[in-house]
Design a protein around this motif. Structure first.
Motif, PDB file in Angstrom:
ATOM      1  N   GLY A  26     -24.159  -2.852   0.754  1.00  0.00           N
ATOM      2  CA  GLY A  26     -25.252  -1.789   2.314  1.00  0.00           C
ATOM      3  C   GLY A  26     -24.230  -1.704   3.304  1.00  0.00           C
ATOM      4  N   ASN A  27     -23.300  -3.066   3.660  1.00  0.00           N
ATOM      5  CA  ASN A  27     -22.440  -2.905   4.829  1.00  0.00           C
ATOM      6  C   ASN A  27     -21.579  -1.908   3.565  1.00  0.00           C
ATOM      7  N   ILE A  28     -21.267  -1.697   3.379  1.00  0.00           N
ATOM      8  CA  ILE A  28     -20.039  -0.725   2.791  1.00  0.00           C
ATOM      9  C   ILE A  28     -20.660   1.081   2.306  1.00  0.00           C
ATOM     10  N   ALA A  29     -22.634   1.046   1.977  1.00  0.00           N
ATOM     11  CA  ALA A  29     -22.615   1.671   1.892  1.00  0.00           C
ATOM     12  C   ALA A  29     -22.977   2.698   3.492  1.00  0.00           C
ATOM     13  N   ASN A  30     -23.183   1.581   4.381  1.00  0.00           N
ATOM     14  CA  ASN A  30     -23.090   2.657   5.517  1.00  0.00           C
ATOM     15  C   ASN A  30     -21.919   2.283   6.310  1.00  0.00           C
ATOM     16  N   VAL A  31     -20.873   2.517   5.884  1.00  0.00           N
ATOM     17  CA  VAL A  31     -19.398   2.379   6.771  1.00  0.00           C
ATOM     18  C   VAL A  31     -19.428   3.385   7.891  1.00  0.00           C
ATOM     19  N   ASN A  32     -20.315   4.940   6.879  1.00  0.00           N
ATOM     20  CA  ASN A  32     -19.657   5.739   7.752  1.00  0.00           C
ATOM     21  C   ASN A  32     -21.365   6.031   8.641  1.00  0.00           C
ATOM     22  N   THR A  33     -22.019   5.087   8.964  1.00  0.00           N
ATOM     23  CA  THR A  33     -23.446   5.385   9.368  1.00  0.00           C
ATOM     24  C   THR A  33     -23.058   4.988  11.114  1.00  0.00           C
ATOM     25  N   GLY A  35     -23.530   3.707  14.156  1.00  0.00           N
ATOM     26  CA  GLY A  35     -24.689   2.296  15.334  1.00  0.00           C
ATOM     27  C   GLY A  35     -24.943   1.099  13.775  1.00  0.00           C
ATOM     28  N   PHE A  36     -24.469   1.850  12.750  1.00  0.00           N
ATOM     29  CA  PHE A  36     -24.879   0.620  12.233  1.00  0.00           C
ATOM     30  C   PHE A  36     -23.632  -0.695  12.084  1.00  0.00           C
ATOM     31  N   VAL A  83     -15.763  -2.629  17.567  1.00  0.00           N
ATOM     32  CA  VAL A  83     -16.546  -1.540  17.687  1.00  0.00           C
ATOM     33  C   VAL A  83     -16.328  -0.279  17.529  1.00  0.00           C
ATOM     34  N   GLN A  84     -16.271   0.844  16.288  1.00  0.00           N
ATOM     35  CA  GLN A  84     -15.716   1.629  16.248  1.00  0.00           C
ATOM     36  C   GLN A  84     -16.487   2.923  17.367  1.00  0.00           C
TER      37      GLN A  84
END
Length: 126
Positions: A26-33, A35-36, A83-84
């Motif tokens: 789930g973390n990898i899937a949301n790498v570009n989301t 505020g995740f 934090v990006q």
């Protein structure tokens, strides 16, 4: 004859590994989301320490019945990633390393169960 609890403990660890695998994916899937917040699961050792899965007094090889609940926690940003700009805290390199750890741990778990199973089969008279 007392039941052998190694298989139950290995099953609990496999369940924990499956949960961690799901969280890391789930973390990898949301790498570009935007505020995740990256998540992880409490370490298996701490799960064991907070449950009743300890050696029984009757024999050092027996474990007690236990209900282990894996807890998903929000991880703190690493110094490397931080934090990006989008507010995302997922570090892809860290997540891929976690993925490798899960794979190695699962292979070790499965290998131990397989070896123990073979030893048990060798003791059975044919």
């Amino acid at each position: 004859m007392q039941p052998i609890q190694l298989f139950e403990l290995a099953s609990k660890q496999a369940e924990w590994l499956a949960t961690r695998q799901s969280v890391v994916a789930g973390n990898i899937a949301n790498v570009n989301t935007p505020g995740f917040k990256a998540k992880d699961v409490t370490p298996f050792q701490s799960v064991l320490e907070t449950t009743s899965a300890r050696m029984a007094a009757t024999h050092p090889g027996h474990f007690t019945e236990t209900e282990m609940a894996s807890r998903v926690i929000t991880t703190k940003p690493t110094e490397e990633i931080g934090v990006q700009e989008s507010g995302n805290t997922v570090g892809l390199a860290d997540e891929l390393m976690k993925e490798g750890q899960v794979k190695r741990d699962f292979e070790l778990n499965a290998g131990l169960v397989k070896a123990f199973h073979r030893m048990m089969l060798m003791t059975v008279k044919r």
